[in-house]
Motif scaffolding. Structure first.
Motif, PDB file in Angstrom:
ATOM      1  N   GLN A   1      -3.375   4.685  -2.813  1.00 36.58           N
ATOM      2  CA  GLN A   1      -3.614   5.586  -2.515  1.00 36.58           C
ATOM      3  C   GLN A   1      -3.446   6.576  -3.055  1.00 36.58           C
ATOM      4  O   GLN A   1      -4.995   7.165  -2.809  1.00 36.58           O
ATOM      5  N   ALA A   2      -2.411   7.110  -2.728  1.00 33.95           N
ATOM      6  CA  ALA A   2      -2.005   8.466  -3.160  1.00 33.95           C
ATOM      7  C   ALA A   2      -0.723   8.206  -3.777  1.00 33.95           C
ATOM      8  O   ALA A   2       0.014   7.536  -3.554  1.00 33.95           O
ATOM      9  N   GLY A   3       0.313   9.307  -4.598  1.00 33.63           N
ATOM     10  CA  GLY A   3       1.250   9.109  -4.917  1.00 33.63           C
ATOM     11  C   GLY A   3       1.528   9.362  -6.070  1.00 33.63           C
ATOM     12  O   GLY A   3       0.625   8.934  -6.941  1.00 33.63           O
ATOM     13  N   ASN A   4       2.995   8.431  -6.765  1.00 35.53           N
ATOM     14  CA  ASN A   4       3.038   8.819  -8.257  1.00 35.53           C
ATOM     15  C   ASN A   4       3.660   7.193  -7.911  1.00 35.53           C
ATOM     16  O   ASN A   4       4.959   6.992  -7.821  1.00 35.53           O
ATOM     17  N   VAL A   5       3.483   6.417  -9.060  1.00 36.23           N
ATOM     18  CA  VAL A   5       4.184   5.024  -9.606  1.00 36.23           C
ATOM     19  C   VAL A   5       4.743   5.200 -11.116  1.00 36.23           C
ATOM     20  O   VAL A   5       4.048   5.649 -11.479  1.00 36.23           O
ATOM     21  N   PHE A   6       6.019   5.287 -10.817  1.00 36.68           N
ATOM     22  CA  PHE A   6       6.696   4.875 -11.814  1.00 36.68           C
ATOM     23  C   PHE A   6       7.364   3.997 -12.392  1.00 36.68           C
ATOM     24  O   PHE A   6       8.106   3.218 -11.976  1.00 36.68           O
TER      25      PHE A   6
ATOM     26  N   THR B   1       0.732  -1.201  -0.199  1.00 34.14           N
ATOM     27  CA  THR B   1       0.118  -0.243   0.373  1.00 34.14           C
ATOM     28  C   THR B   1       1.096   0.976   0.483  1.00 34.14           C
ATOM     29  O   THR B   1       1.669   1.084   0.442  1.00 34.14           O
ATOM     30  N   GLN B   2       0.570   2.520  -0.915  1.00 35.47           N
ATOM     31  CA  GLN B   2       1.383   3.596  -0.456  1.00 35.47           C
ATOM     32  C   GLN B   2       0.346   4.468  -0.388  1.00 35.47           C
ATOM     33  O   GLN B   2      -0.317   4.408  -1.171  1.00 35.47           O
ATOM     34  N   THR B   3       0.374   5.099  -0.078  1.00 41.35           N
ATOM     35  CA  THR B   3       0.252   6.416   0.691  1.00 41.35           C
ATOM     36  C   THR B   3       0.187   7.498   0.140  1.00 41.35           C
ATOM     37  O   THR B   3      -0.811   8.434   0.630  1.00 41.35           O
ATOM     38  N   ALA B   4       1.613   8.215   0.229  1.00 46.01           N
ATOM     39  CA  ALA B   4       1.998   8.838  -0.359  1.00 46.01           C
ATOM     40  C   ALA B   4       3.416   9.286  -1.287  1.00 46.01           C
ATOM     41  O   ALA B   4       3.763   7.703  -1.026  1.00 46.01           O
ATOM     42  N   GLY B   5       3.907   9.709  -1.617  1.00 48.49           N
ATOM     43  CA  GLY B   5       5.575  10.002  -2.199  1.00 48.49           C
ATOM     44  C   GLY B   5       5.411   9.497  -3.780  1.00 48.49           C
ATOM     45  O   GLY B   5       4.306   9.223  -4.465  1.00 48.49           O
ATOM     46  N   ALA B   6       6.531   8.244  -3.831  1.00 48.76           N
ATOM     47  CA  ALA B   6       6.863   8.341  -5.194  1.00 48.76           C
ATOM     48  C   ALA B   6       7.195   6.445  -4.787  1.00 48.76           C
ATOM     49  O   ALA B   6       8.258   5.359  -3.727  1.00 48.76           O
TER      50      ALA B   6
ATOM     51  N   ASP C   1      10.028   6.326 -16.189  1.00 46.95           N
ATOM     52  CA  ASP C   1      11.204   6.172 -15.384  1.00 46.95           C
ATOM     53  C   ASP C   1      10.713   7.796 -14.578  1.00 46.95           C
ATOM     54  O   ASP C   1      11.020   8.213 -13.429  1.00 46.95           O
ATOM     55  N   SER C   2       9.622   8.362 -15.223  1.00 46.28           N
ATOM     56  CA  SER C   2       9.717   9.793 -15.264  1.00 46.28           C
ATOM     57  C   SER C   2       8.882  10.334 -15.920  1.00 46.28           C
ATOM     58  O   SER C   2       7.939  10.027 -17.035  1.00 46.28           O
TER      59      SER C   2
END
Length: 146
Positions: free
Chosen positions: A33-38, A12-17, A57-58
């Motif tokens: 849940q929020a943030g970025n996936v590259f 689980t990702q709630t912020a960030g990348a 990647d960006s």
């Protein structure tokens, strides 16, 4: 070759990348849940996204990001950069092995001064079954004449 991250239950990702250039495996699924996936790797799990997914990647990078299943909710976005005609190396591609369910936003960005010609086709999403549509699509204008 990228690295491997094996999670014993869910991720689980709630912020960030998070950047996935290898393999991410989570047997109970991946929840963004929020943030970025590259990335230009593989997420070997069911993915539910309320965040931002980028095949590369960006925001202006390209790559092929492979997923088991993909559900993009209304607050989610998929970001695809286009800089040529070759999937994965000139434009981003989300490759979903099983089903994809779409909602939210699709953001298309032209990079490296690329101008597509009328009739060019870009397969930015593949999957065995795709349901739903993006509620909003940004970046459809090539220039003032197209």
């Amino acid at each position: 070759m990228g690295s491997k991250l094996n999670v014993t239950t869910s991720y689980t990702q709630t912020a960030g990348a998070t950047t996935v250039d290898g393999t991410l495996t989570a047997p109970s699924g991946v929840s963004i849940q929020a943030g970025n996936v590259f990335g230009k790797g593989t997420i070997a799990s069911a993915v539910v996204s309320n965040g931002s997914f980028t095949a590369g990647d960006s925001p202006i990078g390209v790559g092929k990001l492979s997923l088991s299943t993909y559900t993009q909710n209304a607050s989610g976005s998929l970001n695809i950069a286009i800089g040529g005609l070759t999937p994965g190396s000139k434009y981003g591609q989300l490759a979903v092995t099983n089903g994809a369910s779409l909602s939210g936003t699709l953001n298309l960005t032209l990079i490296k001064n690329f101008v597509p010609a009328i009739g060019n086709i870009f397969t930015i999403l593949t999957g065995s079954a795709v349901s739903g549509t993006f509620a909003t699509v940004n970046g459809l204008s090539v220039n003032s004449g197209e």
